[in-house]
Design a protein around this motif. Structure first.
Motif, mmCIF file in Angstrom:
data_model
loop_
_atom_site.group_PDB
_atom_site.id
_atom_site.type_symbol
_atom_site.label_atom_id
_atom_site.label_comp_id
_atom_site.label_asym_id
_atom_site.label_seq_id
_atom_site.Cartn_x
_atom_site.Cartn_y
_atom_site.Cartn_z
ATOM 1 N N ALA A 148 -6.867 3.589 -4.421
ATOM 2 C CA ALA A 148 -7.477 4.718 -4.395
ATOM 3 C C ALA A 148 -8.836 4.500 -4.329
ATOM 4 C CB ALA A 148 -7.183 5.525 -5.849
ATOM 5 N N GLN A 149 -9.365 3.347 -4.991
ATOM 6 C CA GLN A 149 -10.881 2.980 -5.198
ATOM 7 C C GLN A 149 -11.088 2.488 -3.272
ATOM 8 O OE1 GLN A 149 -12.087 -0.141 -7.523
ATOM 9 N NE2 GLN A 149 -14.007 -0.232 -6.682
ATOM 10 N N ASP A 150 -10.224 1.853 -2.789
ATOM 11 C CA ASP A 150 -10.562 1.259 -1.553
ATOM 12 C C ASP A 150 -10.544 2.403 -0.489
ATOM 13 O OD1 ASP A 150 -10.705 -1.285 -2.499
ATOM 14 O OD2 ASP A 150 -8.845 -2.003 -1.992
ATOM 15 N N TYR A 151 -9.526 3.397 -0.519
ATOM 16 C CA TYR A 151 -9.479 4.606 0.208
ATOM 17 C C TYR A 151 -10.879 5.213 0.174
ATOM 18 C CZ TYR A 151 -7.884 8.809 2.056
ATOM 19 O OH TYR A 151 -7.541 10.015 2.629
ATOM 20 N N ALA A 152 -11.340 5.572 -1.226
ATOM 21 C CA ALA A 152 -12.488 6.426 -1.233
ATOM 22 C C ALA A 152 -13.686 5.426 -0.738
ATOM 23 C CB ALA A 152 -12.620 6.550 -2.824
ATOM 24 N N THR A 153 -13.599 4.129 -0.746
ATOM 25 C CA THR A 153 -14.915 3.546 -0.590
ATOM 26 C C THR A 153 -14.868 2.871 0.786
ATOM 27 O OG1 THR A 153 -14.229 1.612 -1.652
ATOM 28 C CG2 THR A 153 -15.432 3.153 -2.802
ATOM 29 N N GLY A 154 -13.592 2.625 1.440
ATOM 30 C CA GLY A 154 -13.437 1.775 2.703
ATOM 31 C C GLY A 154 -13.900 0.432 2.449
ATOM 32 N N THR A 155 -13.534 -0.145 1.409
ATOM 33 C CA THR A 155 -14.014 -1.512 0.710
ATOM 34 C C THR A 155 -12.296 -2.048 0.761
ATOM 35 O OG1 THR A 155 -13.955 -1.034 -1.290
ATOM 36 C CG2 THR A 155 -16.172 -1.257 0.125
ATOM 37 N N GLY A 156 -12.173 -3.352 0.553
ATOM 38 C CA GLY A 156 -11.212 -4.088 0.113
ATOM 39 C C GLY A 156 -10.109 -3.626 1.303
ATOM 40 N N PHE A 157 -8.546 -4.214 1.024
ATOM 41 C CA PHE A 157 -7.982 -4.263 2.036
ATOM 42 C C PHE A 157 -6.679 -3.228 1.983
ATOM 43 C CE2 PHE A 157 -9.805 -8.405 1.637
ATOM 44 C CZ PHE A 157 -9.906 -8.953 2.980
ATOM 45 N N ALA A 158 -6.272 -3.080 3.067
ATOM 46 C CA ALA A 158 -4.940 -2.002 3.400
ATOM 47 C C ALA A 158 -3.677 -2.841 3.558
ATOM 48 C CB ALA A 158 -5.027 -0.948 4.127
ATOM 49 N N THR A 159 -2.635 -2.629 3.165
ATOM 50 C CA THR A 159 -1.259 -3.226 3.462
ATOM 51 C C THR A 159 -0.594 -2.602 4.377
ATOM 52 O OG1 THR A 159 -1.362 -4.288 1.395
ATOM 53 C CG2 THR A 159 0.839 -4.430 2.698
ATOM 54 N N THR A 160 -0.329 -3.339 5.611
ATOM 55 C CA THR A 160 0.693 -2.630 6.682
ATOM 56 C C THR A 160 2.047 -2.541 6.281
ATOM 57 O OG1 THR A 160 1.203 -4.571 7.915
ATOM 58 C CG2 THR A 160 -0.906 -3.579 8.240
ATOM 59 N N GLY A 161 2.827 -1.667 6.958
ATOM 60 C CA GLY A 161 4.474 -1.547 6.793
ATOM 61 C C GLY A 161 5.170 -2.823 6.851
ATOM 62 N N HIS A 162 4.615 -3.929 7.564
ATOM 63 C CA HIS A 162 5.105 -5.207 7.625
ATOM 64 C C HIS A 162 4.343 -6.408 6.807
ATOM 65 C CE1 HIS A 162 6.599 -3.050 11.273
ATOM 66 N NE2 HIS A 162 7.520 -3.642 10.963
ATOM 67 N N GLY A 163 3.371 -5.939 5.710
ATOM 68 C CA GLY A 163 3.108 -6.824 4.855
ATOM 69 C C GLY A 163 2.059 -7.563 5.262
ATOM 70 N N ALA A 164 1.071 -7.221 6.343
ATOM 71 C CA ALA A 164 -0.063 -7.837 6.612
ATOM 72 C C ALA A 164 -1.269 -7.339 5.915
ATOM 73 C CB ALA A 164 -0.372 -7.549 8.133
ATOM 74 N N GLN A 165 -2.064 -8.071 5.493
ATOM 75 C CA GLN A 165 -3.528 -7.549 4.838
ATOM 76 C C GLN A 165 -4.717 -7.226 5.570
ATOM 77 O OE1 GLN A 165 -3.771 -7.375 1.279
ATOM 78 N NE2 GLN A 165 -1.708 -7.206 1.340
ATOM 79 N N VAL A 166 -5.172 -6.043 5.961
ATOM 80 C CA VAL A 166 -6.084 -5.732 6.932
ATOM 81 C C VAL A 166 -7.257 -5.261 6.227
ATOM 82 C CG1 VAL A 166 -6.469 -4.232 8.979
ATOM 83 C CG2 VAL A 166 -4.146 -5.316 8.673
ATOM 84 N N PRO A 167 -8.334 -5.308 6.559
ATOM 85 C CA PRO A 167 -9.532 -4.758 6.127
ATOM 86 C C PRO A 167 -9.623 -3.110 6.013
ATOM 87 C CG PRO A 167 -10.415 -6.495 7.303
ATOM 88 C CD PRO A 167 -8.907 -6.578 7.676
#
Length: 425
Positions: free
Chosen positions: A283-302
């Protein structure tokens, strides 16, 4: 009784081998002369190579006994990965090597020679390294049926050449042997290319990828059409040319073509869901645009990069997780789970939720934790992703599962873990 004796003897042999290795590790090499060190290095290399047939025999016997099925592994390679904690690519390579050069048995237990006996004999004598053997067997596997009678001759020639050439040089020699077998293209080239078609794709942890492929004439033509349409240099703007190289333009053309295909909705459903890009973030990364998102295949993307994908010509699904990985919100584009619920499972589970299973979301089914027939609701809180194999087998083999803090928690049967320690996935 004979089984027990055999097992004790094998344990004793391995214990002896470990004691020898302990002694070798304790050797003070500074007291040895140059010639002695060189001789020892060569002897050790021969010993290392001679261990390959032992590995082949053990892997083939694991398959013969059906041990992967006993622990609900999808096959020998995933079983090796879990049992030996090795990379799945290494596990696959070792299984392929065992099938190519290991001694086989019939269904009645009668011995059969290895598929490539010259390779097997050379490895047993310590004359052939694992990578050299892989070069030879991979080339022989790709030969068309019309020249199969020449395989023993070519195999023997390449094994002999391996005494003088390393794996890289041997690969070039193997390629020349293939050309020699078909100097004028007299073999059925179309069928040969079909047999050799291949695409290898590896995604790095940061989401980028590398790979290689061997394509048919049809694939080449379709790619050329896509490159002609989407990969041409953009027109000059104020005298500034397209800064992309030809390779970068081809990359972008392929990406654009795939975006169009995925966004068209014409692809077959995978695991009950239309082709969709899945992104999961806190929730924090979504609100601030920081950190990393995880794709459906497990990759870590800014997160900032991942959210920029939302303008693409494809279906994109975002899921927000709380601090304990529970689903707090998800975007939306009965007995059967809805597409939105399946997408939420993909974001949370990332693939098959069974411990250690690497099956991707596209291979999985949405499964009830408390079965529908027992009153279990068709909700995100009572569902998970399971590959067909584990969906069918986990109850039969004595596993149980429940959702704890919105995550599947598995309890193994006592015959696997007498303490039945729960496993979180």
């Amino acid at each position: 009784m004979s089984e027990t004796v055999g097992r004790v003897d094998l344990d004793a042999l391995l214990a002896d081998a470990h004691r020898v290795v302990d002694a070798l590790q304790a050797v003070e090499l500074a007291s040895c002369g140059d010639e002695q060190v060189i001789s020892a290095l060569r002897s050790f290399e021969t010993l290392r190579r001679r261990l390959e047939p032992v590995d082949h025999a053990l892997i083939l016997d694991v398959e013969r006994r059906g041990l992967p099925g006993h622990t609900l592994s999808r096959g020998p390679a995933p079983w090796l990965r879990q049992t030996l904690t090795i990379d799945i690519h290494e596990a696959n390579a070792r299984v392929r090597a065992a099938h190519a050069a290991g001694s086989r048995r019939t269904l009645l237990g009668q011995p059969l020679p290895a598929r490539y006996p010259a390779v097997a004999a050379a490895q047993a004598d310590g004359q052939l390294a694992a990578r050299q053997a892989r070069v030879i067997t991979c080339m022989l596997d790709k030969l068309p049926d019309t020249v199969l009678e020449r395989v023993p001759e070519v195999e023997a020639a390449l094994v002999d050449s391996a005494q003088r050439y390393d794996a890289s040089a041997l690969q070039k020699l193997a390629d020349r042997h293939r050309d020699w077998l078909d100097p004028d293209g007299t073999l059925d080239d179309v069928e040969k290319r079909r047999r050799e078609r291949d695409l290898r794709f590896t995604q790095r942890p940061d989401g980028s990828c590398t790979g290689s492929f061997e394509g048919t004439a049809e694939l080449a033509e379709v790619l050329q059409v896509a490159f002609d349409s989407l990969g041409a240099p953009t027109p000059e703007t104020d005298g500034v040319k397209d800064p992309r190289s030809a390779g970068q333009r081809r990359h972008d053309a392929l990406l654009d073509a795939l975006k169009i295909t995925v966004g068209s909705g014409s692809l077959e459903k995978s695991g009950g869901v239309l082709a969709t890009i899945i992104l999961t973030m806190s929730a924090q990364d979504y609100a601030t645009g920081t950190g990393f998102a995880t794709t459906g295949h497990g990759a870590q993307v800014p997160t900032s990069e991942a959210m920029s994908w939302a303008g693409g010509d494809y279906r994109l699904f975002m899921t927000v997780l709380d601090s304990v990985q529970g689903i707090t919100a998800y975007s939306s584009t009965h007995r059967l789970f809805t597409e939105g619920q399946r997408l939420a499972f993909i974001a949370r589970d990332g693939g098959c939720a069974f411990p250690g299973c690497l099956a991707p979301p596209g291979w999985c089914q949405a499964a009830h934790i408390i079965d529908f027939i027992d009153g279990g609701p068709t909700t995100v809180a009572n569902g998970m992703l399971l590959c067909g194999f584990h969906h069918r087998e986990y109850v039969r083999q004595g596993w149980t599962v429940r959702l704890v803090d919105d995550r599947p928690e598995w309890t193994p049967p006592r015959w696997i873990d007498p303490q039945q320690k729960p496993i979180r996935t």
